[in-house]
Design a protein around this motif. Structure first.
Motif, mmCIF file in Angstrom:
data_model
loop_
_atom_site.group_PDB
_atom_site.id
_atom_site.type_symbol
_atom_site.label_atom_id
_atom_site.label_comp_id
_atom_site.label_asym_id
_atom_site.label_seq_id
_atom_site.Cartn_x
_atom_site.Cartn_y
_atom_site.Cartn_z
ATOM 1 N N ALA A 51 35.156 52.661 50.278
ATOM 2 C CA ALA A 51 35.943 51.641 51.347
ATOM 3 C C ALA A 51 37.044 52.177 51.557
ATOM 4 C CB ALA A 51 36.224 50.406 50.173
ATOM 5 N N VAL B 200 32.695 53.368 45.165
ATOM 6 C CA VAL B 200 32.656 52.556 45.667
ATOM 7 C C VAL B 200 34.095 52.207 46.569
ATOM 8 C CG1 VAL B 200 32.142 50.063 46.370
ATOM 9 C CG2 VAL B 200 30.563 51.723 45.103
ATOM 10 N N MET B 201 35.123 51.465 45.393
ATOM 11 C CA MET B 201 36.386 51.429 46.791
ATOM 12 C C MET B 201 37.030 52.621 47.405
ATOM 13 S SD MET B 201 36.665 48.834 45.052
ATOM 14 C CE MET B 201 38.674 48.770 45.553
ATOM 15 N N ILE C 256 25.495 48.687 48.395
ATOM 16 C CA ILE C 256 26.022 48.412 46.666
ATOM 17 C C ILE C 256 25.248 46.359 47.147
ATOM 18 C CG2 ILE C 256 28.385 48.745 47.020
ATOM 19 C CD1 ILE C 256 29.689 46.419 47.817
ATOM 20 N N THR D 259 34.801 44.827 49.163
ATOM 21 C CA THR D 259 33.683 45.289 48.719
ATOM 22 C C THR D 259 32.285 43.971 48.490
ATOM 23 O OG1 THR D 259 34.714 45.162 46.697
ATOM 24 C CG2 THR D 259 34.340 47.245 47.111
#
Length: 474
Positions: A383, A379-380, A51, A391
């Motif tokens: 994660a 992305v979450m 990221i 993040t």
């Protein structure tokens, strides 16, 4: 020059009072930057590295876009020093309107063509509107009757048997036919300008004034005159049939006053151009043409890069607006983005264009087609799947870049909405629209990225190119 309606006068006054606002960017930046600093925890994991890279990639385009905004503000401060708009009495204007000629696209075509003959003649006493159709198109009779309503309208029919030397297809083929016709008719001259428009995009008296002001400025400039210019595409509320896609398209007028202003407006349109409110000197267009080969589906961008090769430093931007319509639904929205991405990715690998002129489009395309992989939701999810909700980037210094990138995205939708509303008959934002457009940015970003990724996949699969024409709201 005749009279204009009271509503048109009010529209011109709103445009005159407008300048890009920077407060939404500054506020967004401070909030995002402050929160990111507070929440930062070093993240040296694989996710942290990924990221750090993908959320930092847009910074080059963002900086160029922000430069364009500052250039617009600087030019608008000098408006009082410019020669006021006046009729372009020494130049000839040809409005070129290619259309697929389907029944579902005809209502928007009629609206657009009538706006040209209503609003352009007071500033262009010498002009013509060419509707460019394909032989045997299904709405051909309607288009012929439309041309009979005004002597300024001419129908140019591309024969089915017509082929370009390089086998170009779709809209570029039609444009090339028109270009050859202008040469044959002796119209490829320095004092003839071709205004390229889409068949769902109209003009107003403000468009005519800004276009004539640009043309007259080039006549006074002599050897320093420009040969190409791009204006602003806006989406009036009354042209929209779908509020969601209307809000999603707010990014497009913002892009015109940012990225396109910075590149096209400084003389070399390496970001490409769009086919609406694109003004070209006919003599210059005659040296480039549109015969780019059978794989061309983003002919406007390819034409711009060829212009860069032949006429560096000779393009400009002008503060004129045209009035289009957003896609009628999400499906059409995705089809439109897919076609653009498909064509632009192919253009990035086109060896006929020097690499230095493809590099900026390439940088933008990497960020675009990887959009779904950059999405906050994905992305979450990653994660959560990896067992850590951290993040943050690898290093805290990256937080500043992230804050600039995210604040710029918020600004584009906020300012784009403002531009679209100013261009609308109902010219005040509804109380819920600014909040809705900011809240929906993750959804809009996903749709933009998904369309881009689909275009990349079609390019990688070497699928046969298709020029998909979506339904045009009337």
């Amino acid at each position: 020059m005749g009279t204009i309606s009271r509503e048109a006068q009010r529209l011109a006054e709103r445009h005159q009072d407008w300048k890009p606002g920077l407060l939404p960017f500054y506020v967004s930046f401070l909030v995002i930057f402050g929160f990111s600093l507070w929440a930062f925890v070093p993240n040296p994991t694989l996710l942290g590295w990924v990221i750090t890279i993908v959320w930092s990639m847009p910074i080059i385009g963002v900086m160029i876009g922000f430069q364009g905004v500052l250039m617009v503000r600087r030019r608008l401060r000098k408006v009082s020093q410019m020669v006021p708009p006046a009729p372009a009495e020494d130049d000839y204007l040809i409005v070129l309107v290619p259309t697929i000629g389907r029944h579902d696209t005809y209502p928007a075509l009629e609206r657009s063509v009538l706006s040209y003959v209503d609003h352009l003649p007071p500033f262009f006493p010498w002009m013509r509107v060419d509707i460019l159709t394909e032989e045997g198109c299904e709405a051909g009779e309607k288009i012929d009757r439309l041309a009979e309503r005004n002597p300024l309208i001419r129908v140019v029919t591309v024969p089915k048997a017509y082929q370009t030397p390089n086998g170009t297809k779709f809209k570029a083929r039609a444009n090339h036919y028109s270009h050859e016709l202008r040469i044959a008719e002796g119209e490829a001259e320095d004092d003839v300008w071709v205004l390229h428009m889409d068949d769902d995009t109209g003009v107003g008296p403000d468009t005519a004034a800004a276009t004539a002001q640009f043309v007259n400025r080039q006549r006074r400039a002599g050897d320093d005159a420009k040969h190409m210019a791009q204006g602003i595409l806006t989406y009036p509320r009354e042209n929209a049939v779908n509020t969601f896609t209307w809000l999603a398209d707010a990014i497009r007028p913002a892009d015109d006053i940012a990225r396109f202003r910075a590149m096209t407006g400084t003389g070399t349109p390496t970001a490409g151009v769009h086919g609406e409110l694109l003004l070209m000197r006919a003599s210059v267009e005659a040296t480039i043409g549109w015969d780019f080969g059978p794989d061309t589906i983003v002919e406007d961008a390819q034409h711009a890069l060829n212009f860069c090769i032949r006429y560096p430093g000779r393009s400009d931007w002008f503060n004129g607006r045209c009035y289009g319509a957003s896609p009628a639904g999400v499906k059409d929205f995705l089809k439109q983005r897919e076609r653009w991405a498909w064509g632009l990715v192919a253009l990035c690998f086109n060896p006929t264009i020097p690499r230095r002129f493809r590099i900026f489009i390439g940088i933008g395309m990497v960020s675009w087609v990887l959009g779904p992989l950059q999405h906050v939701g994905l992305v979450m999810l990653l994660a959560w799947f990896t067992g850590t909700m951290n993040t943050s980037p690898v290093t805290q210094s990256v937080v500043f870049i992230w804050a600039v990138n995210f604040a710029y995205v918020i600004w584009t939708y906020w300012e784009g909405l403002r531009l679209n509303v100013i261009s609308s008959a109902q010219h005040r934002r509804k109380w819920w629209e600014p909040m809705a457009i900011v809240a929906l940015i993750p959804v809009f970003s996903f749709l933009e990225g998904w369309g881009g990724l689909r275009g990349l996949i079609k390019f990688l699969r070497r699928e046969e190119n298709k020029f998909v024409v979506i339904a045009k709201p009337a």
